[in-house]
Design an enzyme around this catalytic site. Sequence first.
Site, PDB file in Angstrom:
ATOM      1  N   GLU A  40       4.980   9.624   1.228  1.00 55.91           N
ATOM      2  CA  GLU A  40       6.124  10.138   0.470  1.00 55.91           C
ATOM      3  C   GLU A  40       7.036  10.901   1.424  1.00 55.91           C
ATOM      4  OE1 GLU A  40       4.736  12.265  -2.958  1.00 55.91           O
ATOM      5  OE2 GLU A  40       3.612  10.529  -3.686  1.00 55.91           O
TER       6      GLU A  40
ATOM      7  N   PHE B 236       0.884  -1.176   0.000  1.00 57.25           N
ATOM      8  CA  PHE B 236       0.000   0.000   0.000  1.00 57.25           C
ATOM      9  C   PHE B 236       0.915   1.216   0.000  1.00 57.25           C
ATOM     10  CE2 PHE B 236      -2.616   3.092   2.327  1.00 57.25           C
ATOM     11  CZ  PHE B 236      -3.894   2.873   1.846  1.00 57.25           C
TER      12      PHE B 236
ATOM     13  N   THR C  72       5.558  -0.941   3.247  1.00 58.06           N
ATOM     14  CA  THR C  72       5.656  -2.268   3.864  1.00 58.06           C
ATOM     15  C   THR C  72       5.641  -3.337   2.766  1.00 58.06           C
ATOM     16  OG1 THR C  72       4.517  -1.443   5.826  1.00 58.06           O
ATOM     17  CG2 THR C  72       4.547  -3.837   5.533  1.00 58.06           C
TER      18      THR C  72
ATOM     19  N   SER D 260       1.636  12.298   7.448  1.00 58.95           N
ATOM     20  CA  SER D 260       0.301  12.528   8.034  1.00 58.95           C
ATOM     21  C   SER D 260      -0.572  13.313   7.053  1.00 58.95           C
ATOM     22  CB  SER D 260       0.444  13.304   9.345  1.00 58.95           C
ATOM     23  OG  SER D 260       1.035  12.475  10.329  1.00 58.95           O
TER      24      SER D 260
ATOM     25  N   SER E 215      -0.957   8.353  16.357  1.00 66.70           N
ATOM     26  CA  SER E 215      -2.010   8.545  17.370  1.00 66.70           C
ATOM     27  C   SER E 215      -2.635   9.931  17.229  1.00 66.70           C
ATOM     28  CB  SER E 215      -1.427   8.382  18.781  1.00 66.70           C
ATOM     29  OG  SER E 215      -1.093   7.022  18.994  1.00 66.70           O
TER      30      SER E 215
ATOM     31  N   GLU F 137       0.120   3.654   9.629  1.00 69.55           N
ATOM     32  CA  GLU F 137      -1.330   3.669   9.321  1.00 69.55           C
ATOM     33  C   GLU F 137      -2.037   4.781  10.097  1.00 69.55           C
ATOM     34  OE1 GLU F 137      -3.339   0.145   8.398  1.00 69.55           O
ATOM     35  OE2 GLU F 137      -1.554  -0.815   7.578  1.00 69.55           O
TER      36      GLU F 137
HETATM   37  N1  CAA Z   1     -13.125   7.062   4.157  1.00 70.86           N
HETATM   38  C1  CAA Z   1     -13.602   7.619   2.990  1.00 70.86           C
HETATM   39  N2  CAA Z   1     -13.454   8.927   2.672  1.00 70.86           N
HETATM   40  C2  CAA Z   1     -12.827   9.703   3.566  1.00 70.86           C
HETATM   41  C3  CAA Z   1     -12.305   9.212   4.788  1.00 70.86           C
HETATM   42  C4  CAA Z   1     -12.484   7.832   5.068  1.00 70.86           C
HETATM   43  N3  CAA Z   1     -12.031   7.298   6.182  1.00 70.86           N
HETATM   44  N4  CAA Z   1     -11.735  10.226   5.472  1.00 70.86           N
HETATM   45  C5  CAA Z   1     -11.889  11.332   4.714  1.00 70.86           C
HETATM   46  N5  CAA Z   1     -12.538  11.011   3.571  1.00 70.86           N
HETATM   47  C6  CAA Z   1     -12.924  11.916   2.482  1.00 70.86           C
HETATM   48  C7  CAA Z   1     -13.631  13.159   3.047  1.00 70.86           C
HETATM   49  O1  CAA Z   1     -15.015  12.952   3.185  1.00 70.86           O
HETATM   50  C8  CAA Z   1     -13.321  14.199   1.988  1.00 70.86           C
HETATM   51  O2  CAA Z   1     -14.197  14.061   0.907  1.00 70.86           O
HETATM   52  P1  CAA Z   1     -14.856  15.395   0.195  1.00 70.86           P
HETATM   53  O3  CAA Z   1     -13.670  16.250  -0.187  1.00 70.86           O
HETATM   54  O4  CAA Z   1     -15.587  14.846  -0.972  1.00 70.86           O
HETATM   55  O5  CAA Z   1     -15.702  16.059   1.237  1.00 70.86           O
HETATM   56  C9  CAA Z   1     -11.939  13.796   1.471  1.00 70.86           C
HETATM   57  O6  CAA Z   1     -11.742  12.411   1.856  1.00 70.86           O
HETATM   58  C10 CAA Z   1     -10.833  14.608   2.097  1.00 70.86           C
HETATM   59  O7  CAA Z   1     -10.967  14.510   3.503  1.00 70.86           O
HETATM   60  P2  CAA Z   1     -10.311  15.567   4.498  1.00 70.86           P
HETATM   61  O8  CAA Z   1     -10.539  16.948   3.956  1.00 70.86           O
HETATM   62  O9  CAA Z   1     -10.786  15.244   5.863  1.00 70.86           O
HETATM   63  O10 CAA Z   1      -8.759  15.214   4.310  1.00 70.86           O
HETATM   64  P3  CAA Z   1      -7.468  15.789   5.063  1.00 70.86           P
HETATM   65  O11 CAA Z   1      -6.465  16.170   4.039  1.00 70.86           O
HETATM   66  O12 CAA Z   1      -7.874  16.813   6.073  1.00 70.86           O
HETATM   67  O13 CAA Z   1      -6.848  14.466   5.743  1.00 70.86           O
HETATM   68  C11 CAA Z   1      -6.521  12.836   7.424  1.00 70.86           C
HETATM   69  C12 CAA Z   1      -7.521  13.678   6.606  1.00 70.86           C
HETATM   70  C13 CAA Z   1      -7.401  12.031   8.348  1.00 70.86           C
HETATM   71  C14 CAA Z   1      -5.553  13.667   8.206  1.00 70.86           C
HETATM   72  C15 CAA Z   1      -5.752  11.885   6.437  1.00 70.86           C
HETATM   73  O14 CAA Z   1      -4.849  12.622   5.635  1.00 70.86           O
HETATM   74  C16 CAA Z   1      -5.001  10.791   7.137  1.00 70.86           C
HETATM   75  O15 CAA Z   1      -5.600   9.805   7.554  1.00 70.86           O
HETATM   76  N6  CAA Z   1      -3.647  10.939   7.259  1.00 70.86           N
HETATM   77  C17 CAA Z   1      -2.810   9.876   7.751  1.00 70.86           C
HETATM   78  C18 CAA Z   1      -2.359   9.024   6.593  1.00 70.86           C
HETATM   79  C19 CAA Z   1      -1.938   7.658   7.027  1.00 70.86           C
HETATM   80  O16 CAA Z   1      -2.583   7.002   7.827  1.00 70.86           O
HETATM   81  N7  CAA Z   1      -0.840   7.203   6.437  1.00 70.86           N
HETATM   82  C20 CAA Z   1      -0.356   5.893   6.661  1.00 70.86           C
HETATM   83  C21 CAA Z   1       0.076   5.308   5.362  1.00 70.86           C
HETATM   84  S1  CAA Z   1       0.076   3.554   5.206  1.00 70.86           S
HETATM   85  C22 CAA Z   1       1.323   3.017   6.211  1.00 70.86           C
HETATM   86  O17 CAA Z   1       1.404   3.379   7.330  1.00 70.86           O
HETATM   87  C23 CAA Z   1       2.348   2.111   5.690  1.00 70.86           C
HETATM   88  C24 CAA Z   1       2.112   0.686   5.887  1.00 70.86           C
HETATM   89  O18 CAA Z   1       2.219  -0.003   4.920  1.00 70.86           O
HETATM   90  C25 CAA Z   1       1.878   0.062   7.224  1.00 70.86           C
END
Ligand code: CAA
Length: 381
Positions: free
Chosen positions: A127, A123, A158, A132, A366, A363
């Site tokens: 970048e 996944f 991962t 976040s 906190s 993912e």
């Molecule tokens: N499901 C579906 N849609 C969603 C959603 C969800 N859980 N959360 C938000 N959305 C939608 C919103 O409704 C919005 O839609 P509209 O524009 O149509 O209204 C759109 O997405 C944008 O949402 P936000 O404006 O709330 O977005 P944001 O830029 O403010 O970000 C955030 C929200 C929660 C901070 C998000 O950026 C986030 O979760 N950041 C953390 C990222 C993360 O977890 N990264 C980990 C990567 S994977 C990993 O760790 C590696 C691995 O392999 C283990």
Amino acid sequence: MDFELQEEHKLLVEMVRHFADKELTPVAPQMDAQEEFPVNNLRKMAELGLMAMTVPEKYGGSGMDTVSFSLAMMEVGRACASTAVTMSVTNMVAEGIHRFGNDDQKKKYIPPIASGEFAAASFALTEPWAGSDAAAIKTAAVRDGDYYVINGEKVFTTSGAYAGVMMVAAVTDRSKGKHGISVFLVEQGAPGLTIGKAEEKMGQRGSNTVSLIFEDCRVPAENLLGQEGDGFKIMLADLDGGRIGIGSMACGVMKACLEESIKYSKGRVQFGRPISDFQAIQWMLADMATELEAAENMVLQAAWLKDQGVRFTQAASMAKLFATEAANQAAYKAVQIHGGYGYTREFPVERFYRDVRVTTLYEGTSEIQRIVIARNILGKL
Ligand code: CAA
């Protein structure tokens, strides 16, 4: 209200625990010490149906519910966190392809994930300058006839070096901001894709964490997952399920911390008595057991809500936040109970302490989980 697991869930727990005790626990220290990717573990787990658990059997998955996935993750996490994170992310990708893919994509990519032909799936969202703030990604995909051409870099991916297929987020229309991001299914070995050096990590050292470099990487247009512009929502929606996986793994590590601490404290004699006789130790064990119980219930409730087909974003974030923070506390206490021995590789709690640290980071940290929860309870800030 019924807190009793169903018969099929109990049988699954028994099967996975037996497998994990026999096959995973014995090799976990070696995976850690030698930074060895657990490819043999994963192939055996695919045979047991643990790699695409929630995907219907029609597409090669196991057709189980999320409660089953969560319970299995707890058992694998209790034995080997490196194997558990690989399992969690692979299941998340299989589920993402099933939920957002078309029939051809499901038929092409899910069976090799489920069968173990692909050791893992990845996944790729994060970048160097977009962690976040996931919407700030710069990797771009430009349509060129029947292909998209991808340029950019992903980090902390991962299983990137071992994944048969990866969900890769890239900007297809910069003018549309979050609505200009799309997701592509990129195969290992795609022309123009280079796998970067593996990170040398504090814990979960058996899991593979790499950067991906895309230089004019050509991906067939048919590998677009969902519609152009839906990518940000696809990634976030898929991550909701992934967070249940990480919370479940944290419960597993917590359980291992508690079990090892009980065993050690009953056998370790100081001042003429086993240290489990002392209230200071008992209180630590009692707190660990209580928080484990709460974490398991929260994670399973989030899994159950997902299975009901209702929005579970907040429940998943709460469960991940609570379980991963509590697991870090439990690992701290486990080392404390073991005293100086807990700081040595002679006892597994030293590894648990390192392995569990990343669970409050990946993912979604906190702090990000708190943002998601706050936005849900307050309405969009
Ligand atoms: N499901 C579906 N849609 C969603 C959603 C969800 N859980 N959360 C938000 N959305 C939608 C919103 O409704 C919005 O839609 P509209 O524009 O149509 O209204 C759109 O997405 C944008 O949402 P936000 O404006 O709330 O977005 P944001 O830029 O403010 O970000 C955030 C929200 C929660 C901070 C998000 O950026 C986030 O979760 N950041 C953390 C990222 C993360 O977890 N990264 C980990 C990567 S994977 C990993 O760790 C590696 C691995 O392999 C283990």
